[in-house]
Scaffold this motif. Structure first.
Motif, mmCIF file in Angstrom:
data_model
loop_
_atom_site.group_PDB
_atom_site.id
_atom_site.type_symbol
_atom_site.label_atom_id
_atom_site.label_comp_id
_atom_site.label_asym_id
_atom_site.label_seq_id
_atom_site.Cartn_x
_atom_site.Cartn_y
_atom_site.Cartn_z
ATOM 1 N N ALA A 70 0.845 -1.184 0.000
ATOM 2 C CA ALA A 70 0.000 0.000 0.000
ATOM 3 C C ALA A 70 0.888 1.245 0.000
ATOM 4 O O ALA A 70 2.049 1.197 0.420
ATOM 5 C CB ALA A 70 -0.917 -0.002 1.217
ATOM 6 N N GLU A 71 0.324 2.348 -0.456
ATOM 7 C CA GLU A 71 1.110 3.586 -0.527
ATOM 8 C C GLU A 71 1.692 3.965 0.826
ATOM 9 O O GLU A 71 2.802 4.515 0.921
ATOM 10 C CB GLU A 71 0.233 4.720 -1.055
ATOM 11 N N ARG A 72 0.956 3.695 1.904
ATOM 12 C CA ARG A 72 1.416 4.090 3.241
ATOM 13 C C ARG A 72 2.402 3.104 3.856
ATOM 14 O O ARG A 72 2.952 3.376 4.931
ATOM 15 C CB ARG A 72 0.221 4.251 4.177
ATOM 16 N N LEU A 77 0.130 -0.005 -4.479
ATOM 17 C CA LEU A 77 -1.293 0.156 -4.768
ATOM 18 C C LEU A 77 -1.900 1.179 -3.813
ATOM 19 O O LEU A 77 -1.373 1.412 -2.722
ATOM 20 C CB LEU A 77 -2.007 -1.190 -4.611
ATOM 21 N N PRO A 78 -3.013 1.801 -4.198
ATOM 22 C CA PRO A 78 -3.651 2.783 -3.308
ATOM 23 C C PRO A 78 -4.013 2.168 -1.958
ATOM 24 O O PRO A 78 -4.357 0.986 -1.862
ATOM 25 C CB PRO A 78 -4.902 3.200 -4.084
ATOM 26 N N ASP A 79 -3.947 3.003 -0.918
ATOM 27 C CA ASP A 79 -4.334 2.535 0.413
ATOM 28 C C ASP A 79 -5.785 2.071 0.425
ATOM 29 O O ASP A 79 -6.109 1.023 0.988
ATOM 30 C CB ASP A 79 -4.151 3.661 1.437
ATOM 31 N N PHE A 116 -6.856 -1.605 -0.699
ATOM 32 C CA PHE A 116 -5.622 -2.379 -0.893
ATOM 33 C C PHE A 116 -5.834 -3.864 -0.682
ATOM 34 O O PHE A 116 -5.382 -4.687 -1.482
ATOM 35 C CB PHE A 116 -4.519 -1.873 0.037
#
Length: 254
Positions: free
Chosen positions: A117-119, A175-177, A180
């Motif tokens: 995930a992005e975060r 991938l976007p949070d 995810f």
């Protein structure tokens, strides 16, 4: 630790030892037991519950080792887990939704593919207790990103964001949070629905490459590929391609 076997052939192994999902001997035993139950799974997704993937190892475990001999016995056991994951003959995917430290990162790089995930962020922070990673993380990171990157990652003990590790070639996709978990499951399920024996063959070719480069892989590739003519999936897919066009074949893993 929870293992769910889905109709697609995907096995989803969930690390759930909150709040920090710390490595312990009990968690290791649960992990091994889950792997024992894979059965006819055609792909494995490893994920975690909670705010983070893992905060690392329960340091009391290191404190309990009184001699180098005791420590080596522990470290041999720890390494055996990631070696077992790497040796699986099905596609393995690690999904990191948040902070992923030490043993969990070492499990991640033992898998074939890493989704983040992005975060998400990653680190091998063993230096804080005067140790070096013991579950293969250093060398598997070097195989993906190079010796210099691995040295930096381990010696600094910094946390690296998903985007950096994607740039290094360690993380396959960021991938976007939002969404995810569903996206990771969908990606892994698509591998489970593919030609399982061909995926295993690909893993064997890459293993030969890892041990001896292109020349070593070339010694084995033709035999590995030819053996796929023993599979139902290849014969069916070739026939489907000729009769129906590309992309219409379905696979059973046989």
């Amino acid at each position: 630790m929870r293992l769910d076997l889905e109709p697609t052939g995907l096995a989803v192994l969930t690390i759930d030892a909150g709040p920090l999902n710390l490595y312990s001997l009990e968690l290791h035993a649960d992990f091994d037991a889950a792997l024992d139950r894979l059965g006819d799974a055609r792909a494995l997704l490893i994920r975690a519950e909670g705010k983070i993937v893992s905060g690392g190892v329960d340091v009391s475990l290191f404190a309990a080792q009184e001699t180098p001999e005791q420590a080596k016995e522990l470290f041999d056991r720890m390494l055996a887990l990631t070696d077992r994951i790497a040796a699986l003959e099905i596609p393995t995917v690690f999904a990191a939704h948040g902070l992923c430290l030490t043993w969990a990162f070492e499990v991640a790089v033992a898998c074939d593919l890493i989704l983040a995930a992005e975060r998400a962020s990653f680190g091998l922070v063993e230096k804080v207790v005067g140790l070096t990673p013991t579950m293969g993380g250093t060398q598997r990171l070097a195989a993906r990103a190079g010796v210099g990157r691995a040295a930096e990652f381990v010696m600094t003990g910094d946390r690296y964001p998903a985007a950096v590790l994607e740039r290094w070639g360690v993380v396959n996709r960021v991938l976007p949070d939002a969404g995810f978990d569903a996206a990771a499951r969908s990606f892994a399920a698509s591998l489970a629905e593919g030609p399982t024996r061909a995926h295993a063959a690909t893993k064997r070719v890459l293993s030969h490459f890892a041990s001896g480069g292109v020349a070593e892989a070339n010694k084995h590739i033709t035999s590995i590929a030819a053996d796929l003519y023993r599979t139902e999936d290849l014969r069916h897919a070739v026939r489907s391609f000729l009769e129906e066009g590309p992309g219409k074949a379905t696979f059973t893993g046989r």
